[in-house]
Design a protein around this motif. Structure first.
Motif, PDB file in Angstrom:
ATOM      1  N   ALA A  90      -0.618 -83.352 -30.492  1.00  0.00           N
ATOM      2  CA  ALA A  90       0.023 -83.818 -29.256  1.00  0.00           C
ATOM      3  C   ALA A  90      -0.576 -83.157 -28.010  1.00  0.00           C
ATOM      4  O   ALA A  90      -0.831 -83.823 -27.021  1.00  0.00           O
ATOM      5  N   GLU A  91      -0.812 -81.862 -28.091  1.00  0.00           N
ATOM      6  CA  GLU A  91      -1.264 -81.156 -26.895  1.00  0.00           C
ATOM      7  C   GLU A  91      -2.736 -81.364 -26.570  1.00  0.00           C
ATOM      8  O   GLU A  91      -3.169 -81.151 -25.454  1.00  0.00           O
ATOM      9  N   THR A  92      -3.507 -81.730 -27.567  1.00  0.00           N
ATOM     10  CA  THR A  92      -4.951 -81.798 -27.365  1.00  0.00           C
ATOM     11  C   THR A  92      -5.482 -83.228 -27.295  1.00  0.00           C
ATOM     12  O   THR A  92      -6.633 -83.428 -26.973  1.00  0.00           O
ATOM     13  N   GLU A  93      -4.643 -84.200 -27.571  1.00  0.00           N
ATOM     14  CA  GLU A  93      -5.230 -85.521 -27.782  1.00  0.00           C
ATOM     15  C   GLU A  93      -5.915 -86.104 -26.549  1.00  0.00           C
ATOM     16  O   GLU A  93      -6.840 -86.889 -26.687  1.00  0.00           O
ATOM     17  N   GLY A  94      -5.489 -85.672 -25.366  1.00  0.00           N
ATOM     18  CA  GLY A  94      -6.126 -86.176 -24.158  1.00  0.00           C
ATOM     19  C   GLY A  94      -7.583 -85.766 -23.998  1.00  0.00           C
ATOM     20  O   GLY A  94      -8.330 -86.413 -23.271  1.00  0.00           O
ATOM     21  N   ILE A  95      -7.980 -84.700 -24.650  1.00  0.00           N
ATOM     22  CA  ILE A  95      -9.369 -84.258 -24.472  1.00  0.00           C
ATOM     23  C   ILE A  95     -10.303 -84.857 -25.527  1.00  0.00           C
ATOM     24  O   ILE A  95     -11.506 -84.805 -25.377  1.00  0.00           O
ATOM     25  N   PHE A  96      -9.732 -85.455 -26.563  1.00  0.00           N
ATOM     26  CA  PHE A  96     -10.589 -85.997 -27.620  1.00  0.00           C
ATOM     27  C   PHE A  96     -11.136 -87.378 -27.256  1.00  0.00           C
ATOM     28  O   PHE A  96     -10.421 -88.238 -26.808  1.00  0.00           O
ATOM     29  N   GLU A  97     -12.424 -87.547 -27.483  1.00  0.00           N
ATOM     30  CA  GLU A  97     -13.015 -88.868 -27.303  1.00  0.00           C
ATOM     31  C   GLU A  97     -13.173 -89.563 -28.647  1.00  0.00           C
ATOM     32  O   GLU A  97     -13.255 -90.774 -28.725  1.00  0.00           O
ATOM     33  N   ARG A  98     -13.250 -88.768 -29.671  1.00  0.00           N
ATOM     34  CA  ARG A  98     -13.371 -89.337 -31.008  1.00  0.00           C
ATOM     35  C   ARG A  98     -12.498 -88.527 -31.956  1.00  0.00           C
ATOM     36  O   ARG A  98     -12.344 -87.320 -31.780  1.00  0.00           O
ATOM     37  N   ILE A  99     -11.926 -89.228 -32.917  1.00  0.00           N
ATOM     38  CA  ILE A  99     -11.017 -88.581 -33.861  1.00  0.00           C
ATOM     39  C   ILE A  99     -11.544 -88.786 -35.274  1.00  0.00           C
ATOM     40  O   ILE A  99     -11.900 -89.903 -35.659  1.00  0.00           O
ATOM     41  N   ILE A 100     -11.604 -87.695 -36.023  1.00  0.00           N
ATOM     42  CA  ILE A 100     -11.933 -87.799 -37.440  1.00  0.00           C
ATOM     43  C   ILE A 100     -10.734 -87.255 -38.223  1.00  0.00           C
ATOM     44  O   ILE A 100     -10.378 -86.088 -38.091  1.00  0.00           O
ATOM     45  N   PHE A 101     -10.090 -88.129 -38.985  1.00  0.00           N
ATOM     46  CA  PHE A 101      -8.998 -87.727 -39.860  1.00  0.00           C
ATOM     47  C   PHE A 101      -9.586 -87.359 -41.214  1.00  0.00           C
ATOM     48  O   PHE A 101     -10.258 -88.184 -41.835  1.00  0.00           O
ATOM     49  N   LEU A 102      -9.330 -86.157 -41.671  1.00  0.00           N
ATOM     50  CA  LEU A 102      -9.778 -85.763 -43.012  1.00  0.00           C
ATOM     51  C   LEU A 102      -8.582 -85.741 -43.958  1.00  0.00           C
ATOM     52  O   LEU A 102      -7.464 -85.431 -43.565  1.00  0.00           O
ATOM     53  N   ASP A 103      -8.863 -86.087 -45.200  1.00  0.00           N
ATOM     54  CA  ASP A 103      -7.839 -85.984 -46.234  1.00  0.00           C
ATOM     55  C   ASP A 103      -8.522 -85.725 -47.570  1.00  0.00           C
ATOM     56  O   ASP A 103      -9.418 -86.460 -47.945  1.00  0.00           O
ATOM     57  N   LYS A 104      -8.117 -84.701 -48.243  1.00  0.00           N
ATOM     58  CA  LYS A 104      -8.672 -84.338 -49.551  1.00  0.00           C
ATOM     59  C   LYS A 104     -10.197 -84.323 -49.529  1.00  0.00           C
ATOM     60  O   LYS A 104     -10.861 -84.835 -50.428  1.00  0.00           O
TER      61      LYS A 104
END
Lengths: 234, 139
Positions: free
Chosen positions: A191-205
């Motif tokens: 929530a606090e950092t999402e404004g600075i991200f231009e790209r998101i990588i979700f990792l799982d297992k």
């Protein structure tokens, strides 16, 4: 303008004994953006950053930075901040700065001074007497005072008081040189950092679950990355 | 931030962040929180205050310049354009959006045009009376 690829991983695998921490990650990260590496504990975020930093070697696959395989040459251009506290207890804040300046080739004393002032750090205090939030601030100064191409920050906000979190985020923004610096920041407090991200990588297992432009993700799903995070990992 | 101008962003919205920044500047101008000829915060100040990527703010400023809302003076900063028509057109644009939203909502409730007009007139009177009442109380 062709985008210059800074980080490229091909089929990387990392095991700890029988645990598969990273399980075949293929990714290309261009130069000059801020990437959010998101996922629950144990999803492989820290291991992934360590492989980029050259702290760990993959069991299979390759990692290149600026086209070079990870090694001495790439390490000189990469500033890595581990999650664990790596500061010496007995040093003062000033001694930490002086010590780090002798270790890294690209130390920027002016930048360090600016951050020390903005983050209200007292140069004379010993590390062991700093609060957790202040230690986190000092770690950030050590990481960001380098003139590196790539900054890898492993959970820089985890377990830290809100005022320190806010200061840390503002410091990241104020020092960020768009187009020149690339930042990969792992967090589960989106929530606090999402404004600075231009790209998101979700990792799982140990695998990539989602890899997309942050704005496209929000526009597609009509909700924040934080909301998506809760949905993806519920 | 200066002149009471603050940027509030909604990350749950499908509206891109840079457009939300532009909306906030327009709103501030329409509400006289930013005056024509007034200076905007620097891109980095705004990025820090709103906690967004400087690239996003840069895009918002570039678009505002292209649409004639602001002008950038080299080495000085970015200013709201001094344009008499600007304020009127911004207020008109925002009023229209507000009325459009209102009409859509009451249409969804099944009201007809005549009923809507009647409702607006009677509510307007009531709200004005209420306001006067509050002022009387204050004296």
């Amino acid at each position: 303008m062709p985008t210059e690829i800074l980080v490229r991983t091909q089929g990387i695998v990392k095991r700890y004994g029988r645990t598969q921490a990273i399980n075949g990650i293929e990714v290309e990260i261009p130069k000059g953006i801020v990437v959010g590496l998101v996922g629950p504990n144990g999803s492989g975020k820290s291991t992934f950053l360590k492989l980029l930093a050259g702290v760990l070697r993959p069991d299979a696959g390759t990692v290149t930075i600026n086209g070079l395989p990870v090694g001495i040459k790439t390490k000189a251009r990469v500033s890595y901040q581990p999650e664990i506290d790596c500061l010496y207890d007995w040093m003062t804040v000033q001694q930490v700065l002086d010590f780090t300046a002798t270790l890294v080739p690209d130390w920027r004393p002016k930048r360090a001074d600016e951050m020390i002032a903005f983050l209200n750090l007292d140069r004379g205090v010993k590390v062991r007497h700093l609060s957790k939030g202040m230690r986190a601030r000092l770690k950030l100064v050590v990481t960001l005072s380098r003139d590196a191409d790539l900054f890898l920050l492993d959970e820089p906000l985890s377990g830290i008081d809100p005022p320190s979190r806010l200061r840390i985020i503002k410091t990241l923004i104020s020092g960020y040189e768009a187009g020149r610096h690339t930042i990969i920041l792992s967090t589960h407090e989106v929530a606090e950092t999402e404004g600075i991200f231009e790209r998101i990588i979700f990792l799982d297992k140990g695998q990539i679950k989602v890899d997309a432009d942050a704005q496209e993700l929000r526009s597609q799903h009509g909700r924040s990355i934080q909301g998506l995070f809760e949905e993806v990992y519920q | 931030m200066r002149d009471g101008f603050q940027v509030k962003l909604d990350f749950d919205s499908t509206r891109p962040i840079y457009m939300q920044i532009i909306d906030e500047v327009k709103r501030a101008v329409a509400r006289n929180l930013l005056m024509p000829g007034g200076k905007l915060p620097s891109q980095r100040e705004l990025a820090e205050a709103a906690r967004v990527n400087p690239n996003t703010v840069q895009r918002a400023y570039r678009e505002m310049e292209a649409m004639g809302l602001v002008e950038t003076k080299r080495g000085e900063g970015t200013y709201i354009r001094e344009d008499d028509g600007l304020l009127a057109s911004l207020r008109g644009e925002m009023a229209q959006t507000a009325v459009d939203n209102f009409i859509r909502q009451v249409l969804a409730l099944g009201l007809k045009e005549a009923e809507i007009v009647k409702l607006v007139t009677s509510r307007y009177k009531e709200l004005q009376n209420g306001k006067r009442g509050e002022q009387d109380d204050a004296h």
